[in-house]
Scaffold this motif. Structure first.
Motif, PDB file in Angstrom:
ATOM      1  N   VAL A  45       0.864  -1.177   0.000  1.00 56.17           N
ATOM      2  CA  VAL A  45       0.000   0.000   0.000  1.00 56.17           C
ATOM      3  C   VAL A  45       0.903   1.231   0.000  1.00 56.17           C
ATOM      4  O   VAL A  45       1.826   1.331   0.806  1.00 56.17           O
ATOM      5  CB  VAL A  45      -0.921   0.016   1.239  1.00 56.17           C
ATOM      6  CG1 VAL A  45      -1.729   1.309   1.303  1.00 56.17           C
ATOM      7  CG2 VAL A  45      -1.839  -1.198   1.245  1.00 56.17           C
ATOM      8  N   PHE A  46       0.641   2.156  -0.927  1.00 59.91           N
ATOM      9  CA  PHE A  46       1.423   3.387  -1.038  1.00 59.91           C
ATOM     10  C   PHE A  46       0.505   4.560  -0.704  1.00 59.91           C
ATOM     11  O   PHE A  46      -0.609   4.635  -1.211  1.00 59.91           O
ATOM     12  CB  PHE A  46       1.974   3.549  -2.457  1.00 59.91           C
ATOM     13  CG  PHE A  46       2.950   4.689  -2.592  1.00 59.91           C
ATOM     14  CD1 PHE A  46       4.308   4.439  -2.555  1.00 59.91           C
ATOM     15  CD2 PHE A  46       2.519   5.995  -2.732  1.00 59.91           C
ATOM     16  CE1 PHE A  46       5.222   5.484  -2.669  1.00 59.91           C
ATOM     17  CE2 PHE A  46       3.420   7.045  -2.844  1.00 59.91           C
ATOM     18  CZ  PHE A  46       4.779   6.782  -2.815  1.00 59.91           C
ATOM     19  N   GLY A  47       0.980   5.455   0.147  1.00 60.51           N
ATOM     20  CA  GLY A  47       0.177   6.616   0.508  1.00 60.51           C
ATOM     21  C   GLY A  47       1.052   7.795   0.892  1.00 60.51           C
ATOM     22  O   GLY A  47       2.284   7.718   0.868  1.00 60.51           O
ATOM     23  N   ILE A  48       0.372   8.873   1.253  1.00 63.38           N
ATOM     24  CA  ILE A  48       1.085  10.091   1.649  1.00 63.38           C
ATOM     25  C   ILE A  48       0.457  10.687   2.897  1.00 63.38           C
ATOM     26  O   ILE A  48      -0.749  10.584   3.118  1.00 63.38           O
ATOM     27  CB  ILE A  48       1.098  11.149   0.526  1.00 63.38           C
ATOM     28  CG1 ILE A  48      -0.322  11.507   0.075  1.00 63.38           C
ATOM     29  CG2 ILE A  48       1.950  10.686  -0.635  1.00 63.38           C
ATOM     30  CD1 ILE A  48      -0.386  12.637  -0.948  1.00 63.38           C
ATOM     31  N   ILE A  90       4.779  16.920   1.942  1.00 63.15           N
ATOM     32  CA  ILE A  90       4.241  15.570   2.081  1.00 63.15           C
ATOM     33  C   ILE A  90       5.338  14.613   2.544  1.00 63.15           C
ATOM     34  O   ILE A  90       6.530  14.887   2.375  1.00 63.15           O
ATOM     35  CB  ILE A  90       3.611  15.031   0.782  1.00 63.15           C
ATOM     36  CG1 ILE A  90       4.637  14.926  -0.342  1.00 63.15           C
ATOM     37  CG2 ILE A  90       2.412  15.878   0.363  1.00 63.15           C
ATOM     38  CD1 ILE A  90       4.115  14.238  -1.611  1.00 63.15           C
ATOM     39  N   VAL A  91       4.890  13.508   3.120  1.00 60.44           N
ATOM     40  CA  VAL A  91       5.764  12.376   3.429  1.00 60.44           C
ATOM     41  C   VAL A  91       5.209  11.182   2.657  1.00 60.44           C
ATOM     42  O   VAL A  91       4.029  10.859   2.783  1.00 60.44           O
ATOM     43  CB  VAL A  91       5.790  12.067   4.947  1.00 60.44           C
ATOM     44  CG1 VAL A  91       6.564  10.778   5.222  1.00 60.44           C
ATOM     45  CG2 VAL A  91       6.394  13.230   5.724  1.00 60.44           C
ATOM     46  N   LEU A 126       9.340  15.519   2.093  1.00 61.11           N
ATOM     47  CA  LEU A 126      10.254  15.555   3.229  1.00 61.11           C
ATOM     48  C   LEU A 126      10.924  14.212   3.492  1.00 61.11           C
ATOM     49  O   LEU A 126      12.047  14.171   3.999  1.00 61.11           O
ATOM     50  CB  LEU A 126       9.522  16.009   4.490  1.00 61.11           C
ATOM     51  CG  LEU A 126       8.880  17.390   4.430  1.00 61.11           C
ATOM     52  CD1 LEU A 126       8.262  17.734   5.775  1.00 61.11           C
ATOM     53  CD2 LEU A 126       9.899  18.446   4.025  1.00 61.11           C
ATOM     54  N   ASP A 127      10.232  13.130   3.165  1.00 62.02           N
ATOM     55  CA  ASP A 127      10.788  11.806   3.431  1.00 62.02           C
ATOM     56  C   ASP A 127       9.977  10.758   2.681  1.00 62.02           C
ATOM     57  O   ASP A 127       8.869  11.033   2.217  1.00 62.02           O
ATOM     58  CB  ASP A 127      10.743  11.500   4.935  1.00 62.02           C
ATOM     59  CG  ASP A 127      11.727  10.420   5.378  1.00 62.02           C
ATOM     60  OD1 ASP A 127      12.359   9.766   4.513  1.00 62.02           O
ATOM     61  OD2 ASP A 127      11.871  10.227   6.602  1.00 62.02           O
ATOM     62  N   HIS A 128      10.537   9.584   2.560  1.00 64.47           N
ATOM     63  CA  HIS A 128       9.826   8.402   2.093  1.00 64.47           C
ATOM     64  C   HIS A 128      10.134   7.326   3.125  1.00 64.47           C
ATOM     65  O   HIS A 128      11.289   6.961   3.332  1.00 64.47           O
ATOM     66  CB  HIS A 128      10.318   7.990   0.711  1.00 64.47           C
ATOM     67  CG  HIS A 128       9.565   6.826   0.137  1.00 64.47           C
ATOM     68  ND1 HIS A 128       9.707   6.447  -1.165  1.00 64.47           N
ATOM     69  CD2 HIS A 128       8.676   5.957   0.673  1.00 64.47           C
ATOM     70  CE1 HIS A 128       8.933   5.396  -1.414  1.00 64.47           C
ATOM     71  NE2 HIS A 128       8.302   5.076  -0.290  1.00 64.47           N
TER      72      HIS A 128
END
Length: 146
Positions: A45-48, A90-91, A126-128
């Motif tokens: 699952v990919f989200g922000i 966003i992250v 800002l980050d992943h």
């Protein structure tokens, strides 16, 4: 036409409502929020996380729900909700159902592309954060990839 399923993909994050929201000050803070959403998922699952100007979380948005080892992600799907909600930053986040949070080559390439898109749009990434099992995570910021 019959409605088969309604899925919530855009939601508030527990503990982020009201005036006393704590800003995300480190990758560990982001991982703590994301772990509850992603650690038990059986598929990728990919989200922000959508952040305000003080890096407080406004919302979680699920961008893509994939298979056991991949999720289809495109910059327009990532930045559309960020633009709509006027996010200041966003992250990025996703899980690895295998439990190993080590980034793949595809993860690295996608992150580079999304960071570049964010720079163009004025919405910094800002980050992943990649969530694994047993509380493990990998932060692109901590590892110097962002």
């Amino acid at each position: 036409m019959r409605l088969r399923e309604i899925k919530l993909v855009y939601s508030a994050v527990p503990g982020t409502n009201g005036q006393h929201r704590k800003p995300i000050g480190s990758p560990r803070d982001a991982a703590a929020i994301l772990r509850d959403r992603l650690a038990e998922e059986a598929v990728e699952v990919f989200g922000i996380l959508l952040l305000d100007t003080k890096h407080r979380v406004n919302r979680w948005y699920q961008v893509s729900r994939g298979t056991l080892d991949s999720a289809l992600v495109h910059p327009r799907g990532v930045f559309c909700p960020a633009i709509r909600d006027m996010a200041a930053a966003i992250v990025l986040a996703h899980n690895h159902p295998s439990g190993d949070p080590t980034p793949s080559r595809d993860d690295v390439a996608l992150t580079k592309r999304l960071v570049e898109a964010g720079e163009l749009l004025g919405i910094p990434v800002l980050d992943h954060v990649i969530i694994g099992d047993s509380g493990r995570y990998c932060s692109f910021k901590e590892t110097g990839r962002i």
